[in-house]
Design a protein around this motif. Structure first.
Motif, PDB file in Angstrom:
ATOM      1  N   SER A   1       0.849  -1.208   0.000  1.00 39.79           N
ATOM      2  CA  SER A   1       0.000   0.000   0.000  1.00 39.79           C
ATOM      3  C   SER A   1       0.879   1.250   0.000  1.00 39.79           C
ATOM      4  N   ASN A   2       0.216   2.416  -0.138  1.00 39.44           N
ATOM      5  CA  ASN A   2       0.907   3.721  -0.199  1.00 39.44           C
ATOM      6  C   ASN A   2       1.791   3.823  -1.436  1.00 39.44           C
ATOM      7  N   ILE A   3       1.315   3.272  -2.563  1.00 38.00           N
ATOM      8  CA  ILE A   3       2.080   3.372  -3.807  1.00 38.00           C
ATOM      9  C   ILE A   3       1.990   4.801  -4.301  1.00 38.00           C
ATOM     10  N   SER A   4       3.124   5.457  -4.415  1.00 33.66           N
ATOM     11  CA  SER A   4       3.110   6.878  -4.790  1.00 33.66           C
ATOM     12  C   SER A   4       2.931   7.084  -6.287  1.00 33.66           C
ATOM     13  N   SER A   5       3.342   6.106  -7.097  1.00 32.20           N
ATOM     14  CA  SER A   5       3.235   6.238  -8.551  1.00 32.20           C
ATOM     15  C   SER A   5       3.083   4.860  -9.174  1.00 32.20           C
ATOM     16  N   PRO A   6       2.222   4.718 -10.168  1.00 29.95           N
ATOM     17  CA  PRO A   6       2.036   3.403 -10.801  1.00 29.95           C
ATOM     18  C   PRO A   6       3.207   3.012 -11.695  1.00 29.95           C
ATOM     19  N   ASN A   7       4.087   3.966 -11.967  1.00 32.09           N
ATOM     20  CA  ASN A   7       5.182   3.702 -12.895  1.00 32.09           C
ATOM     21  C   ASN A   7       6.488   3.340 -12.200  1.00 32.09           C
ATOM     22  N   LEU A   8       6.434   3.152 -10.886  1.00 27.21           N
ATOM     23  CA  LEU A   8       7.657   2.815 -10.168  1.00 27.21           C
ATOM     24  C   LEU A   8       8.148   1.425 -10.573  1.00 27.21           C
ATOM     25  N   SER A   9       9.469   1.291 -10.638  1.00 32.79           N
ATOM     26  CA  SER A   9      10.040  -0.033 -10.879  1.00 32.79           C
ATOM     27  C   SER A   9       9.966  -0.831  -9.586  1.00 32.79           C
ATOM     28  N   LEU A  10      10.114  -2.157  -9.704  1.00 35.41           N
ATOM     29  CA  LEU A  10      10.096  -3.002  -8.518  1.00 35.41           C
ATOM     30  C   LEU A  10      11.245  -2.625  -7.586  1.00 35.41           C
ATOM     31  N   TYR A  11      12.370  -2.249  -8.149  1.00 33.67           N
ATOM     32  CA  TYR A  11      13.528  -1.824  -7.342  1.00 33.67           C
ATOM     33  C   TYR A  11      13.188  -0.586  -6.527  1.00 33.67           C
ATOM     34  N   GLN A  12      12.573   0.397  -7.153  1.00 34.21           N
ATOM     35  CA  GLN A  12      12.189   1.626  -6.441  1.00 34.21           C
ATOM     36  C   GLN A  12      11.174   1.318  -5.344  1.00 34.21           C
ATOM     37  N   VAL A  13      10.258   0.397  -5.640  1.00 32.01           N
ATOM     38  CA  VAL A  13       9.244   0.015  -4.656  1.00 32.01           C
ATOM     39  C   VAL A  13       9.902  -0.603  -3.423  1.00 32.01           C
ATOM     40  N   LEU A  14      10.869  -1.498  -3.630  1.00 32.24           N
ATOM     41  CA  LEU A  14      11.515  -2.162  -2.505  1.00 32.24           C
ATOM     42  C   LEU A  14      12.367  -1.188  -1.688  1.00 32.24           C
ATOM     43  N   ILE A  15      12.985  -0.232  -2.349  1.00 37.44           N
ATOM     44  CA  ILE A  15      13.757   0.787  -1.621  1.00 37.44           C
ATOM     45  C   ILE A  15      12.825   1.557  -0.699  1.00 37.44           C
ATOM     46  N   LYS A  16      11.685   2.001  -1.258  1.00 39.32           N
ATOM     47  CA  LYS A  16      10.727   2.765  -0.473  1.00 39.32           C
ATOM     48  C   LYS A  16      10.145   1.907   0.650  1.00 39.32           C
ATOM     49  N   LEU A  17       9.916   0.630   0.368  1.00 35.68           N
ATOM     50  CA  LEU A  17       9.378  -0.270   1.383  1.00 35.68           C
ATOM     51  C   LEU A  17      10.389  -0.443   2.523  1.00 35.68           C
ATOM     52  N   ALA A  18      11.651  -0.634   2.179  1.00 35.91           N
ATOM     53  CA  ALA A  18      12.688  -0.807   3.205  1.00 35.91           C
ATOM     54  C   ALA A  18      12.863   0.448   4.042  1.00 35.91           C
ATOM     55  N   LEU A  19      12.626   1.625   3.418  1.00 31.80           N
ATOM     56  CA  LEU A  19      12.762   2.899   4.133  1.00 31.80           C
ATOM     57  C   LEU A  19      11.493   3.274   4.890  1.00 31.80           C
ATOM     58  N   GLY A  20      10.425   2.466   4.753  1.00 35.67           N
ATOM     59  CA  GLY A  20       9.185   2.721   5.474  1.00 35.67           C
ATOM     60  C   GLY A  20       8.257   3.693   4.785  1.00 35.67           C
ATOM     61  N   GLU A  21       8.550   4.075   3.544  1.00 40.33           N
ATOM     62  CA  GLU A  21       7.680   5.010   2.818  1.00 40.33           C
ATOM     63  C   GLU A  21       6.457   4.303   2.240  1.00 40.33           C
ATOM     64  N   MET A  22       6.485   2.976   2.209  1.00 43.05           N
ATOM     65  CA  MET A  22       5.336   2.172   1.780  1.00 43.05           C
ATOM     66  C   MET A  22       5.098   1.093   2.832  1.00 43.05           C
TER      67      MET A  22
END
Length: 792
Positions: free
Chosen positions: A603-624
């Motif tokens: 959840s908390n996806i900021s953009s539908p165009n994010l790569s899986l790598y960007q998603v995991l970075i944000k997830l690890a940092l707590g932004e998602m």
């Protein structure tokens, strides 16, 4: 007598000593009907005729009929005529055997009297007797008889017509219930081509001209050979019952019903086919024993007459799991079966699974709807290739699972490193910049432990395998080859020695650096307070550098691994070739994106165009966030990802199965009817089973397929496998030339099973009442020729 159509020897051309009255010295030895009868029984001949030249031995017939008992060879009335063709203006005649349907005292006398009256009126002596076709018509138009002329040898029907009107000869033969006797194999093709020119188009290019040879015996004591050269006669067989009607059916359909005995011997079945079923004391089914042909058995009847019931009873009695007998709620304990190899009846017969094809009504369409063609694969003998294909998909699933697990593993490292300490305090900066001195540490040497272990294992294997190679018992070496092996062994030994030096030097370096580190540490511990504080700050700076380096290092690994998921095609196709026309395809479609499925669990996806790598970075940092799970740990991501990709991974456990046809179309884009035709055609052509059961194969099949392909398949296949078909289609029964027809009737909830054969006239009538269009099919079966065209 068997209750189904089976092969029996027939000999419709046997002389008695009466032939000497019309042909001088035509018979050798003394004729005795009882001697002939013994010879016929000895040679297992079931149907015969006495055919003297232009005369009938009435006494021989009467003697035989008066002593006839059930089981004796059956005798039909016959005569061999010298037939002239006045229109050709040739003096030669041809011989033709005439065999009548009649088989009693009165008819023998009546037919004989007609013949004698004709010759008496013409004033022809016994030794000069001859007759015309018109005479035959006039004499015997009230009788049913067969016209069987000699062809391709002495006294051939062709001789009077050559140079006169061969087409007239062909037309005459076609218009009569006729077969050819004494035809050489080499001239049959010429005959067929001639007849094809005057047959209707739908009967051309078919092997439907009857050829049959008889003994033409002239000495009953040396039966079955002739008096011409003493060679043993090669018997011919007709399929059916020993009756006139069986001969008629054989002449209409010689490909299915006339064969040499040597050919019949090849067709004889000794595998464990189903022999019979016995019903006793059943509350619904009348007591009876049904005997099954080793060839084609058809089960017919009206609605609710017990057809499918019998089909499922047989399925249960051969222990087939697909039998649906339970739905009838009928106790069949007292029904017992027997196979060809059994001595007695038994409650059940256990066949091997691959010996039986058992297809219930509607099964074929269901195979496609359920995406499972395993039965076809098993029947085609491709089960091992099928297993290999399934293993391939298991490997693909394992590879995909490993790919996902590796992603979670890398995320775990990423999560840990991004949540590590990246703080460097002001006091540490001050201490690092302080003028106090310290002893600086030495950078660690690269860790070569894994590399060295791999190299050592390689050297050990090389030495071991080289010795095994030299001493293998399955080959020898020349001196030159042995020298090559020695050179290679020396090379391995030299590299081993060099490797020992490399590892020794490396070990010394490690020991030196570790010792130097200890000295530096000892010296730094003896410095003043400022120096020790500076040392501690430098250590924290080194740790910060290491954390930052690791963060980038892990991030790069994650980025590279995530790139594999961006456009991942995870499915695949495995093709199993069944025959030249059909292959079974197993497919896992890559229809869903694994990347998308993983992201759907967050959840908390900021953009539908994010790569899986960007998603995991944000997830690890707590932004998602991980949906419904806290915190964003690797364990929780593993749980969510497992749930998200389960549907995709499950596809590999049961790939979609469909047929691929030679015309590059597939069952996925064809109609149920077309697919059913292809399936049935394939399973029948490619099968290695012994017995086939199909309930109403005509379901979803087009009439064109049934008449043009299925019938030919059944006619060929039934001599290789035992077939049971429940059917409403008269073409399958009649054109398929079923050897056994089981008629089912239900009167006030009492089911009766009877056995019919096509060559029995009374049975034909009942078959026609049950099968829609049956009468038409029987008529069409004999419609080889355009009669109106011939007459015109």
């Amino acid at each position: 007598m068997k209750k189904y159509s089976d092969w029996f020897k027939v000999d419709l051309h046997i002389h008695t000593d009466y032939s000497k009255q019309t042909k001088t010295n035509d018979y050798q030895g003394h004729f005795d009907i009882n001697v002939l009868k013994g010879k016929l029984i000895e040679n297992d001949v079931k149907l015969f005729s006495l055919t003297d030249h232009n005369i009938i031995n009435v006494d021989a017939y009467k003697n035989y009929y008066s002593n006839y008992t059930d089981g004796d060879p059956k005798l039909l009335i016959g005569c061999e005529f010298d037939i002239e063709v006045p229109e050709s203006h040739k003096t030669i005649t041809y011989h033709s055997v005439i065999v009548f349907e009649n088989d009693d005292f009165e008819d023998v006398e009546e037919i004989s009297n007609k013949i004698e009256e004709l010759y008496s009126k013409k004033g022809i002596s016994k030794t000069e007797r001859k007759i015309t076709i018109d005479d035959l018509y006039d004499l015997f138009n009230e009788y049913n008889y067969f016209f069987i002329p000699h062809a391709g040898n002495t006294k051939s029907i062709l001789d009077p017509y050559i140079g006169y009107d061969m087409k007239l000869c062909q037309q005459m033969v076609l218009l009569m219930p006729s077969a050819f006797e004494k035809v050489k194999e080499s001239v049959r093709q010429t005959y067929n081509e001639g007849f094809d020119r005057i047959k209707t188009l739908d009967f051309q290019d078919k092997d439907d001209i009857p050829y049959i040879n008889f003994s033409d015996n002239h000495n009953c004591n040396s039966y079955p050979c002739t008096n011409k050269n003493g060679d043993n006669h090669e018997f011919y067989c007709i399929k059916g019952q020993p009756t006139f009607e069986s001969i008629r059916f054989a002449f209409i359909d010689p490909k299915s019903r006339i064969k040499k005995f040597s050919e019949v011997e090849v067709l004889m079945r000794f595998d464990n086919f189903l022999h019979s079923v016995q019903f006793e004391n059943n509350p619904v089914i009348e007591n009876t024993t049904l005997y099954f042909s080793p060839n084609l058995n058809t089960i017919i009847g009206g609605r609710s007459s017990g057809k499918s019931l019998l089909f499922n009873i047989l399925g249960k009695k051969i222990n087939n799991k697909k039998s649906q007998i339970e739905k009838y709620g009928l106790d069949i304990t007292n029904a017992e079966v027997k196979s060809f190899l059994d001595d007695d009846y038994k409650p059940i017969i256990n066949y091997n699974t691959n010996d039986i094809i058992y297809i219930n009504q509607g099964d074929i369409v269901n195979y496609f709807e359920n995406n499972s063609l395993k039965d076809l694969i098993i029947e085609s003998g491709e089960i091992e290739n099928y297993k290999v294909a399934l293993e391939t998909f298991k490997t693909k699933k394992s590879d995909l699972t490993t790919l996902v697990d590796k992603l979670i593993e890398l995320y775990s490292e990423l999560y840990d490193v991004l949540n590590s300490n990246f703080t460097f305090h002001d006091r540490d900066i001050t201490s690092v910049l302080d003028s106090s001195y310290i002893f600086k540490g030495i950078v660690d040497i690269e860790d070569n432990t894994d590399s060295f272990q791999a190299s050592n294992d390689l050297l050990v294997q090389l030495k071991y395998n080289t010795e095994k190679f030299k001493s293998n018992e399955n080959w020898t070496f020349t001196l030159e080859e042995l020298e090559t092996i020695k050179v290679f062994t020396d090379l391995v030994d030299s590299k081993s020695l060099l490797f020992d030096n490399v590892t020794s030097n490396y070990k010394k370096k490690v020991e030196f650096i570790e010792g130097l580190k200890q000295i530096i540490s000892d010296k730094n511990s003896n410095l003043d307070l400022k120096g020790r504080e500076k040392e501690a700050s430098n250590q924290r700076l080194l740790m910060l550098n290491k954390n930052i380096f690791n963060a980038f290092k892990i991030a790069k690994k994650v980025e590279n691994h995530c790139a594999l998921f961006e456009n991942l095609v995870y499915g695949g196709i495995e093709e199993i070739r069944i025959n030249d026309e059909v292959a079974v395809v197993l497919e896992v479609e890559s229809s869903e994106s694994i990347k998308a499925k993983i992201i759907e669990g967050l959840s908390n996806i900021s953009s539908p165009n994010l790569s899986l790598y960007q998603v995991l970075i944000k997830l690890a940092l707590g932004e998602m966030k991980i949906k419904n799970l806290v915190p964003n740990s690797s364990e929780n991501l593993a749980k969510k990802t497992t749930t998200q990709v389960k549907g995709i991974l499950d596809l590999f456990d049961k790939p979609i199965e469909y047929l691929k046809y030679s015309e590059d179309s597939t069952s996925k884009n064809n109609s149920p009817g077309f697919n059913s035709e292809k399936y049935l055609q394939t399973i029948l052509k490619s099968g290695n089973s012994k017995i086939i059961f199909i309930d109403q194969p005509e379901d979803n099949l087009g009439n064109k397929f049934i008449t043009e392909k299925l019938i030919d398949l059944l006619r060929d296949l039934k001599f290789k496998k035992q077939i049971f078909l429940v059917t409403h289609n008269p073409s399958i029964v009649v054109y398929g030339d079923a050897e056994n027809i089981i008629m089912c009737t239900n009167t006030e909830n009492k089911i009766k099973y009877e056995q019919f054969v096509l060559e029995e006239k009374e049975h034909q009538k009942e078959i026609c009442t049950v099968l829609d269009g049956g009468q038409y099919i029987f008529e069409q079966r004999a419609r080889k020729y355009n009669i109106k065209k011939l007459i015109q």
